[in-house]
Design an enzyme around this catalytic site. Structure first.
Site, short mmCIF file in Angstrom:
data_model
loop_
_atom_site.label_atom_id
_atom_site.label_comp_id
_atom_site.label_asym_id
_atom_site.label_seq_id
_atom_site.Cartn_x
_atom_site.Cartn_y
_atom_site.Cartn_z
N ASP A 258 -10.53 -4.43 -5.12
CA ASP A 258 -10.17 -3.10 -4.38
C ASP A 258 -10.72 -1.74 -4.11
OD1 ASP A 258 -7.87 -1.27 -3.30
OD2 ASP A 258 -6.36 -2.61 -3.40
N HIS B 106 -8.27 -4.65 -0.70
CA HIS B 106 -6.90 -3.87 -1.18
C HIS B 106 -6.08 -5.03 0.53
CE1 HIS B 106 -4.40 -0.15 -0.95
NE2 HIS B 106 -4.33 -0.03 0.21
N SER C 30 1.42 -1.04 0.55
CA SER C 30 0.25 -0.11 -0.05
C SER C 30 1.05 1.28 -0.62
CB SER C 30 -0.79 -0.19 1.17
OG SER C 30 -1.80 0.87 0.79
#
Ligand code: MLT
Length: 207
Positions: A157, A188, A107
């Protein structure tokens, strides 16, 4: 004495091989978060795991953002150089070779890894990017001819549309990187399938 700007709070775990995984956590993580993931991906590698220096409501990150997915580009570029400078001093201190570094980011950590590939490509030989976005489009493309990148995306996501992941792959390919992109049935969050495929790829394709 003032701490040099390129210093980061970090963990370093020495390994038995020449490879070093640079572990870059997501928003709200810290230097300890990805150590187990690093061991899973390569039990023999050394692990270098810095903590992001920017705080967002108390949560560590690697650079500022203006909103979710909207980056403060000036800060991103400055922080990217800080991280790359830290890599240089860490390589001297812990005696590892930057050419044997594989960045592993999740991320926000994947986004600064991608930014480092674009601005300071000499910092690593490969990158594993879990749930990454296009950090920015550089004016001058780096030469990533000898760089291998594995991208793991979630097909649902909510933060990163599939088109964005594909754009990132295309951007890196246009810089001649060897890019593998995989979509997983997830959002995610990271899945064990991501980890299994990334490990296989690391074992097979990166020396
Ligand atoms: C970012 O800010 O890097 C992305 O929005 C991913 C995140 O940290 O949630």
């Amino acid at each position: 004495m003032m701490r040099p700007q390129s210093d980061f709070i970090h963990d370093f775990v020495p390994g038995s091989s020449k490879r070093t995984l640079l572990l870059l956590h997501g928003t709200g993580g810290n230097e300890r978060d990805l150590i187990p993931l690093g061991h899973e991906l390569d039990p023999n590698a050394s692990l270098l795991s810095p903590r992001g220096k920017v705080l967002e409501n108390g949560m560590p990150r690697f650079f500022r953002r203006l909103a979710e997915g909207v980056f403060d580009l000036e800060d991103l570029k400055k922080r990217t150089h800080e991280l790359a400078d830290f890599m240089v001093t860490a390589a001297q201190r812990y005696e590892f070779d930057l050419k044997k570094v594989v960045a592993v980011g999740y991320s926000n950590g994947a986004n600064i890894a991608a930014s480092t590939l674009l601005l300071r490509p000499e910092s690593m030989s490969a990158a594993v990017l879990f749930r990454a976005m296009v950090p920015f489009v550089p004016e001058t493309m780096p030469n990533l001819e000898s760089v291998r990148v594995w991208i793991g995306a979630g097909d649902s996501d909510p933060i990163i549309p599939a088109s964005e992941t594909k754009q990132l792959a295309e951007l890196l390919r246009s810089a001649k990187a060897d890019v593998t992109i995989r979509f997983f049935q997830s959002g995610h969050e990271l899945t064990s399938d991501d980890v299994d495929l990334a490990r296989e790829w690391l074992t097979r394709s990166v020396d």
